[in-house]
Design a protein around this motif. Structure first.
Motif, PDB file in Angstrom:
ATOM      1  N   MET A 121     -27.530  55.489  55.372  1.00  0.00           N
ATOM      2  CA  MET A 121     -26.495  54.491  55.133  1.00  0.00           C
ATOM      3  C   MET A 121     -26.641  53.960  53.712  1.00  0.00           C
ATOM      4  O   MET A 121     -27.661  53.363  53.372  1.00  0.00           O
ATOM      5  CB  MET A 121     -26.628  53.316  56.105  1.00  0.00           C
ATOM      6  N   ILE A 122     -25.635  54.183  52.887  1.00  0.00           N
ATOM      7  CA  ILE A 122     -25.669  53.692  51.513  1.00  0.00           C
ATOM      8  C   ILE A 122     -24.751  52.469  51.414  1.00  0.00           C
ATOM      9  O   ILE A 122     -23.576  52.548  51.750  1.00  0.00           O
ATOM     10  CB  ILE A 122     -25.210  54.777  50.529  1.00  0.00           C
ATOM     11  N   SER A 123     -25.311  51.350  51.002  1.00  0.00           N
ATOM     12  CA  SER A 123     -24.525  50.112  50.867  1.00  0.00           C
ATOM     13  C   SER A 123     -23.668  49.849  52.107  1.00  0.00           C
ATOM     14  O   SER A 123     -22.443  49.757  52.025  1.00  0.00           O
ATOM     15  CB  SER A 123     -23.626  50.187  49.624  1.00  0.00           C
ATOM     16  N   PRO A 124     -24.292  49.724  53.280  1.00  0.00           N
ATOM     17  CA  PRO A 124     -23.503  49.554  54.508  1.00  0.00           C
ATOM     18  C   PRO A 124     -22.699  48.266  54.505  1.00  0.00           C
ATOM     19  O   PRO A 124     -23.214  47.195  54.176  1.00  0.00           O
ATOM     20  CB  PRO A 124     -24.569  49.545  55.606  1.00  0.00           C
ATOM     21  N   LEU A 125     -21.422  48.398  54.887  1.00  0.00           N
ATOM     22  CA  LEU A 125     -20.526  47.245  54.993  1.00  0.00           C
ATOM     23  C   LEU A 125     -19.682  47.385  56.254  1.00  0.00           C
ATOM     24  O   LEU A 125     -18.471  47.638  56.183  1.00  0.00           O
ATOM     25  CB  LEU A 125     -19.613  47.155  53.760  1.00  0.00           C
ATOM     26  N   PRO A 126     -20.294  47.250  57.417  1.00  0.00           N
ATOM     27  CA  PRO A 126     -19.513  47.351  58.663  1.00  0.00           C
ATOM     28  C   PRO A 126     -18.345  46.381  58.663  1.00  0.00           C
ATOM     29  O   PRO A 126     -18.406  45.305  58.068  1.00  0.00           O
ATOM     30  CB  PRO A 126     -20.539  46.993  59.746  1.00  0.00           C
ATOM     31  N   GLU A 127     -17.269  46.805  59.354  1.00  0.00           N
ATOM     32  CA  GLU A 127     -16.058  45.976  59.385  1.00  0.00           C
ATOM     33  C   GLU A 127     -16.318  44.609  60.003  1.00  0.00           C
ATOM     34  O   GLU A 127     -15.929  43.580  59.455  1.00  0.00           O
ATOM     35  CB  GLU A 127     -14.970  46.708  60.190  1.00  0.00           C
ATOM     36  N   ALA A 128     -16.950  44.597  61.168  1.00  0.00           N
ATOM     37  CA  ALA A 128     -17.161  43.337  61.883  1.00  0.00           C
ATOM     38  C   ALA A 128     -18.503  43.399  62.602  1.00  0.00           C
ATOM     39  O   ALA A 128     -18.556  43.531  63.828  1.00  0.00           O
ATOM     40  CB  ALA A 128     -16.026  43.084  62.874  1.00  0.00           C
ATOM     41  N   PRO A 129     -19.618  43.316  61.877  1.00  0.00           N
ATOM     42  CA  PRO A 129     -20.930  43.515  62.501  1.00  0.00           C
ATOM     43  C   PRO A 129     -21.244  42.533  63.618  1.00  0.00           C
ATOM     44  O   PRO A 129     -21.929  42.885  64.573  1.00  0.00           O
ATOM     45  CB  PRO A 129     -21.906  43.365  61.326  1.00  0.00           C
ATOM     46  N   ARG A 130     -20.717  41.330  63.515  1.00  0.00           N
ATOM     47  CA  ARG A 130     -21.025  40.341  64.548  1.00  0.00           C
ATOM     48  C   ARG A 130     -20.260  40.583  65.838  1.00  0.00           C
ATOM     49  O   ARG A 130     -20.533  39.941  66.854  1.00  0.00           O
ATOM     50  CB  ARG A 130     -20.759  38.933  64.002  1.00  0.00           C
ATOM     51  N   GLU A 131     -19.304  41.517  65.795  1.00  0.00           N
ATOM     52  CA  GLU A 131     -18.570  41.863  67.014  1.00  0.00           C
ATOM     53  C   GLU A 131     -19.088  43.148  67.659  1.00  0.00           C
ATOM     54  O   GLU A 131     -18.593  43.560  68.702  1.00  0.00           O
ATOM     55  CB  GLU A 131     -17.086  42.020  66.682  1.00  0.00           C
ATOM     56  N   ILE A 132     -20.079  43.789  67.042  1.00  0.00           N
ATOM     57  CA  ILE A 132     -20.631  45.022  67.607  1.00  0.00           C
ATOM     58  C   ILE A 132     -21.419  44.702  68.873  1.00  0.00           C
ATOM     59  O   ILE A 132     -22.214  43.762  68.910  1.00  0.00           O
ATOM     60  CB  ILE A 132     -21.557  45.713  66.582  1.00  0.00           C
ATOM     61  N   ASP A 133     -21.185  45.489  69.908  1.00  0.00           N
ATOM     62  CA  ASP A 133     -22.009  45.393  71.110  1.00  0.00           C
ATOM     63  C   ASP A 133     -23.242  46.255  70.856  1.00  0.00           C
ATOM     64  O   ASP A 133     -23.225  47.475  71.051  1.00  0.00           O
ATOM     65  CB  ASP A 133     -21.241  45.894  72.333  1.00  0.00           C
ATOM     66  N   TRP A 134     -24.300  45.654  70.390  1.00  0.00           N
ATOM     67  CA  TRP A 134     -25.481  46.408  69.966  1.00  0.00           C
ATOM     68  C   TRP A 134     -26.144  47.135  71.116  1.00  0.00           C
ATOM     69  O   TRP A 134     -26.914  48.079  70.896  1.00  0.00           O
ATOM     70  CB  TRP A 134     -26.463  45.471  69.257  1.00  0.00           C
ATOM     71  N   ARG A 135     -25.850  46.740  72.351  1.00  0.00           N
ATOM     72  CA  ARG A 135     -26.423  47.447  73.500  1.00  0.00           C
ATOM     73  C   ARG A 135     -25.851  48.853  73.627  1.00  0.00           C
ATOM     74  O   ARG A 135     -26.461  49.719  74.268  1.00  0.00           O
ATOM     75  CB  ARG A 135     -26.139  46.660  74.785  1.00  0.00           C
ATOM     76  N   THR A 136     -24.690  49.094  73.045  1.00  0.00           N
ATOM     77  CA  THR A 136     -24.061  50.409  73.161  1.00  0.00           C
ATOM     78  C   THR A 136     -24.350  51.303  71.954  1.00  0.00           C
ATOM     79  O   THR A 136     -23.903  52.447  71.920  1.00  0.00           O
ATOM     80  CB  THR A 136     -22.534  50.261  73.318  1.00  0.00           C
ATOM     81  N   THR A 137     -25.068  50.784  70.958  1.00  0.00           N
ATOM     82  CA  THR A 137     -25.392  51.604  69.791  1.00  0.00           C
ATOM     83  C   THR A 137     -26.491  52.595  70.155  1.00  0.00           C
ATOM     84  O   THR A 137     -27.164  52.464  71.179  1.00  0.00           O
ATOM     85  CB  THR A 137     -25.826  50.738  68.603  1.00  0.00           C
ATOM     86  N   ARG A 138     -26.695  53.593  69.272  1.00  0.00           N
ATOM     87  CA  ARG A 138     -27.615  54.689  69.568  1.00  0.00           C
ATOM     88  C   ARG A 138     -28.749  54.739  68.552  1.00  0.00           C
ATOM     89  O   ARG A 138     -28.635  54.245  67.438  1.00  0.00           O
ATOM     90  CB  ARG A 138     -26.867  56.014  69.606  1.00  0.00           C
TER      91      ARG A 138
END
Length: 232
Positions: A121-138
């Protein structure tokens, strides 16, 4: 330097064709994806530079960007990315995925099952990180590359890094640049990227070769026979 890149077209299961360039190096495969609104030219010399270190680099344009089919739609990346990785890994084995900016959010939801056990990941800028359901990430082996003087990226990394699943590393340079320009501005970060790929992707690649020796030999023999027929 590696041979010049060749055009590549990858057909997804839904019929959509993503196009780009491939450096046909006989080595582990690395898939480069540009950010929304850019195209593969955004990588500048980075892709050729990685290929020169012995990696098969495949730089692909997103749906509706450049020469790829369809209309640009960031909402469909979650569908396109796993399909792209599966198609690529079916031919070349486990790949590393490298991207930057907003597209990095989609990386959080792909892993070895989709063919990308190693990610940068280079300079990561997720659209809405606080809305990510981190339980579903891999979980994947990830490297985060950032410019320490870029306040926006620093804030994003500070939030997402401790929440990312799996083993991870972080490197930074004294720069406010972001994305591919960061690697040009800070050459040591490019070297970190190459070292990371060599250390963590090569093992996956060698294991895949060991499991697919017969398939690889058959494909090589078919290619040589076709080339001989062309020359006849």
């Amino acid at each position: 330097m590696p041979a010049a890149p060749v055009p590549v077209a990858i057909r997804l299961p839904d019929g959509l064709v993503l196009r780009g360039h491939e450096w046909p190096v006989d080595g582990p495969a690395v898939v480069f994806l540009h950010d929304h609104g850019d195209d593969l030219d955004a990588w500048g010399p980075i892709t050729a530079g990685v290929a020169s270190h012995g990696f098969r680099v495949i730089s692909v344009e997103l749906r509706g960007h450049g020469l790829s089919d369809g209309d640009a739609d960031p909402g469909l990346l979650a569908q396109d990315l796993p399909a792209l990785l599966r198609e690529t890994a079916a031919s070349f084995g486990p790949v590393a995925l490298v991207t930057y900016g907003r597209v990095t959010e989609a990386m959080l939801f792909v892993n070895e099952d989709q063919g990308a056990p190693v990610q940068v990941m280079i300079s990561p800028l997720p659209e809405a990180p606080r809305e990510i359901d981190w339980r579903t990430t891999r979980s994947a082996m990830r490297l985060v590359v950032k410019g320490a003087l870029n306040d926006e990226v620093e804030r994003q990394v500070e939030f997402i890094y401790p929440r990312m699943r799996g083993p991870k590393l972080q490197v930074s340079g004294a720069s406010d640049a972001a994305g591919p320009p960061l690697l040009e501005d800070q050459p040591q970060l490019f070297e970190h990227l190459v070292t990371f790929l060599r250390r963590y992707l090569t093992g996956h690649h060698l294991a895949w070769i060991a499991d697919h020796t017969d398939q690889i030999t058959e494909a090589r023999d078919q290619r040589l026979a076709a080339e001989a027929g062309t020359d006849a």
